[in-house]
Design a protein around this motif. Structure first.
Motif, PDB file in Angstrom:
ATOM      1  N   THR A  32       0.901  16.141   5.800  1.00  0.00           N
ATOM      2  CA  THR A  32      -0.375  16.523   6.791  1.00  0.00           C
ATOM      3  C   THR A  32      -1.012  15.287   7.468  1.00  0.00           C
ATOM      4  N   HIS A  33      -1.931  15.531   8.219  1.00  0.00           N
ATOM      5  CA  HIS A  33      -2.412  14.388   8.972  1.00  0.00           C
ATOM      6  C   HIS A  33      -3.808  13.991   8.366  1.00  0.00           C
ATOM      7  N   HIS A  34      -4.043  14.253   7.218  1.00  0.00           N
ATOM      8  CA  HIS A  34      -5.215  13.721   6.216  1.00  0.00           C
ATOM      9  C   HIS A  34      -4.314  13.144   4.990  1.00  0.00           C
ATOM     10  N   MET A  35      -4.701  12.016   4.439  1.00  0.00           N
ATOM     11  CA  MET A  35      -4.123  11.617   3.244  1.00  0.00           C
ATOM     12  C   MET A  35      -4.921  10.388   2.469  1.00  0.00           C
ATOM     13  N   ALA A  58       0.882  -1.264   0.188  1.00  0.00           N
ATOM     14  CA  ALA A  58      -0.057  -0.106   0.078  1.00  0.00           C
ATOM     15  C   ALA A  58       0.825   1.153   0.013  1.00  0.00           C
ATOM     16  N   THR A  59       0.184   2.295  -0.419  1.00  0.00           N
ATOM     17  CA  THR A  59       1.168   3.545  -0.552  1.00  0.00           C
ATOM     18  C   THR A  59       0.102   4.883   0.067  1.00  0.00           C
ATOM     19  N   LEU A  60       0.856   5.642   0.850  1.00  0.00           N
ATOM     20  CA  LEU A  60       0.246   6.642   1.502  1.00  0.00           C
ATOM     21  C   LEU A  60       0.741   8.000   0.772  1.00  0.00           C
ATOM     22  N   ALA A  61      -0.259   9.117   0.732  1.00  0.00           N
ATOM     23  CA  ALA A  61       0.069  10.260  -0.170  1.00  0.00           C
ATOM     24  C   ALA A  61      -0.481  11.459   0.449  1.00  0.00           C
ATOM     25  N   SER A  62       0.488  12.533   0.765  1.00  0.00           N
ATOM     26  CA  SER A  62      -0.207  13.608   1.589  1.00  0.00           C
ATOM     27  C   SER A  62      -0.110  14.964   0.584  1.00  0.00           C
ATOM     28  N   LEU A  63      -0.890  15.644   0.106  1.00  0.00           N
ATOM     29  CA  LEU A  63      -0.806  17.049  -0.507  1.00  0.00           C
ATOM     30  C   LEU A  63      -0.367  18.092   0.513  1.00  0.00           C
ATOM     31  N   VAL A  64       0.722  18.856   0.426  1.00  0.00           N
ATOM     32  CA  VAL A  64       0.923  19.808   1.403  1.00  0.00           C
ATOM     33  C   VAL A  64       1.019  21.265   0.530  1.00  0.00           C
ATOM     34  N   ALA A  65       0.419  22.106   1.407  1.00  0.00           N
ATOM     35  CA  ALA A  65       0.468  23.485   0.658  1.00  0.00           C
ATOM     36  C   ALA A  65       1.456  24.175   1.297  1.00  0.00           C
ATOM     37  N   LEU A  66       2.616  24.952   0.659  1.00  0.00           N
ATOM     38  CA  LEU A  66       3.893  25.250   1.124  1.00  0.00           C
ATOM     39  C   LEU A  66       3.898  26.988   1.231  1.00  0.00           C
ATOM     40  N   GLY A  67       2.575  27.425   0.763  1.00  0.00           N
ATOM     41  CA  GLY A  67       2.622  28.871   0.508  1.00  0.00           C
ATOM     42  C   GLY A  67       2.620  29.359  -0.746  1.00  0.00           C
ATOM     43  N   GLY A  68       1.599  30.310  -1.132  1.00  0.00           N
ATOM     44  CA  GLY A  68       1.862  30.680  -2.679  1.00  0.00           C
ATOM     45  C   GLY A  68       1.337  29.607  -3.470  1.00  0.00           C
ATOM     46  N   GLU A  69       2.030  29.523  -4.792  1.00  0.00           N
ATOM     47  CA  GLU A  69       1.851  28.474  -5.550  1.00  0.00           C
ATOM     48  C   GLU A  69       2.764  27.059  -5.313  1.00  0.00           C
ATOM     49  N   ARG A  70       3.231  27.012  -4.043  1.00  0.00           N
ATOM     50  CA  ARG A  70       4.383  25.845  -4.015  1.00  0.00           C
ATOM     51  C   ARG A  70       3.681  24.765  -3.193  1.00  0.00           C
ATOM     52  N   PHE A  71       3.441  23.626  -3.910  1.00  0.00           N
ATOM     53  CA  PHE A  71       2.812  22.514  -3.135  1.00  0.00           C
ATOM     54  C   PHE A  71       3.829  21.115  -3.209  1.00  0.00           C
TER      55      PHE A  71
END
Length: 478
Positions: free
Chosen positions: A450-453, A393-406
């Motif tokens: 993040t804590h949701h994924m 299995a694989t986990l993936a989390s999308l992180v907002a770093l500010g502005g248009e950086r993800f």
């Protein structure tokens, strides 16, 4: 047994179809006099490549591109047809200035397939054979134009008849489908996000510009009205389907089940009406409204199983990455890390009651239960309960770093066959990271995961890497 869809819709779940890809074959007229028929020969080669990849995607093959007008016309037709991506194949050498402006305006995800008709150089080759197989230096010129244009793209070098090449094209095509789907995604938020939850917050204009998802706020009152307007036949049909699909708790009353069914059908009808492919609910937004008897727990599970993205607490980042997980790898499952189990080097994964039952164990029944839940201050919400299927299995989390950086933080590992936790009335499983809990969590936290994924079955890190390449966001594997 198919999940019922009583709401009228022309929506085709994008995860249930193959990617739609255009093949852009590039050459030039320079060789026509030297090798009569070369254009027709190389067009046939392009068609053979597409045919060999027919299991990975639905292919639209352009006529050989021999100049700027040809290239721009072909890509406009790909875009108008709603394709998911473009694979560029050099049919011979082609000067890059003829496609330079095209790449500066490209809207579809791109792969450059660095291939040639013959896999080996042969002593029998003459100048014609050299010309047929000289795509490599055209690929270099073309890739240089893409880099100068700032165009994100994937490169796939290999023998086009090989299983390895097919597998890499398949991965890229699924990633292209996911990126294209994100660019047109709308995420419905029912009410408002959870107060104080910082890792779920994002500048929605930056999110829209960079990755594409648009946020649609849906008033809880709209859900209440839609529930009331549903025909009784639709509610009955859903309940009958659940009787066949799940082991249904006898303690659930008809009133509880009907109310849950109305919530699920009402949410889906509103998602269809607003064009949302993903959504999020927050227990306070539902609980404090005053018009609802319970939270829509089971609704989230079955809507995820139908292909909708979902996240709790108004988290549009997680809802979007669950949606992307459907397109990329199939059956995206919303979850979070609850606790570490150091003796088994694993992490207990679960959420408040929402989970995609398509990832359930195949040797245990999926249960629809009457389940007390204090959060939200409402009546018991019918909840779908299961354990995760053991395996990769694989986990993936999308992180907002500010502005248009993800950033996308990804961990591969395995759902282990851990002992049952009989008092845990939520979907759950124990994930053992490939790098170990200590190493994985140190890196996850340093990267701001993040804590949701989303969780997908299988080893999917390379799939996510290609998606990040095409979306031009940072990829971090932990």
């Amino acid at each position: 047994m198919p999940i019922p869809n009583p709401t009228p819709s022309d929506h085709e779940p994008i995860k249930d179809r193959r990617p739609r890809i255009g093949l852009l074959g590039i050459m030039q007229p320079l060789y026509d006099d030297m090798i009569p028929g070369i254009t027709e020969r190389q067009a046939d080669y392009a068609a053979q490549v597409a045919a060999s990849l027919s299991e990975t995607a639905e292919w639209t093959v352009s006529p050989p591109v021999r100049g700027r007008a040809d290239a721009e016309r072909a890509v406009r037709e790909f875009e108008a047809a709603g394709l998911d991506g473009v694979m560029v194949v050099m049919l011979t050498y082609g000067p890059s200035l003829r496609v330079t402006r095209l790449f500066s305006q490209m809207r579809l995800p791109v792969a450059l397939a660095n291939i040639q008709p013959d896999p080996a150089v042969s002593p029998s080759w003459d100048m014609a054979d050299m010309t047929y197989n000289q795509g490599i230096h055209g690929a270099q010129d073309t890739a240089n134009a893409m880099v100068r244009a700032g165009l994100p793209f994937e490169v796939i070098t290999g023998e086009w008849q090989s299983a390895e090449f097919t597998a890499r094209v398949d991965r890229w095509a699924r990633a292209a489908r996911a990126v294209t789907a994100l660019r047109s995604l709308k995420v419905g938020v029912f009410g408002y996000p959870m107060n104080g939850m910082g890792d779920a917050r994002v500048d929605e204009t930056a999110f829209l510009r960079k990755l594409g998802p648009e946020i649609e706020i849906i008033a809880p009152g709209a859900l209440h009205r839609t529930m009331a307007e549903l025909p009784a036949e639709a509610v009955t049909e859903l309940m009958e389907w659940e009787d066949g699909a799940f082991e249904v708790d006898e303690r659930l009353s008809k009133e509880e089940r009907e109310d849950h069914a109305r919530m699920q059908l009402g949410i889906e009808r509103l998602l269809e009406a607003t064009g949302c492919g993903a959504y999020s609910t927050h227990f306070d937004a539902i609980g404090e409204d005053g018009r609802f008897a319970r939270l829509p727990m089971a609704a989230a599970s079955t809507l995820m199983a139908k292909g909708y993205g979902f996240a709790g607490e108004g988290d549009v980042l997680a809802a979007s990455v669950v949606y992307a997980g459907h397109q990329l790898a199939g059956d995206g499952h919303f979850t979070e890390m609850y606790a570490m189990d150091f003796p088994t080097d694993s992490i207990l994964m679960s959420h408040m009651g929402e989970g995609n039952w398509k990832v359930a164990r195949d040797d245990e029944p999926i249960r629809l239960i009457k389940r007390p839940l204090g959060i939200g201050g409402l009546d018991d919400p019918p909840t779908i309960v299961f354990r995760y299927q053991p395996g990769p299995a694989t986990l993936a989390s999308l992180v907002a770093l500010g502005g248009e950086r993800f950033r996308l933080v990804v961990a591969e590992g395995e759902v282990i066959d851990a002992p049952e936790l009989p008092d845990l009335e939520m979907p759950y499983g124990q994930f053992q990271p490939a790098t170990g809990v200590r190493t994985c969590m140190d890196a996850w936290l340093r990267a701001g995961g993040t804590h949701h994924m989303v969780m997908n079955t299988g080893a999917r890190a390379e799939d996510w890497r290609v998606l990040c390449e095409l979306a031009d966001i940072e990829f971090v594997q932990v």
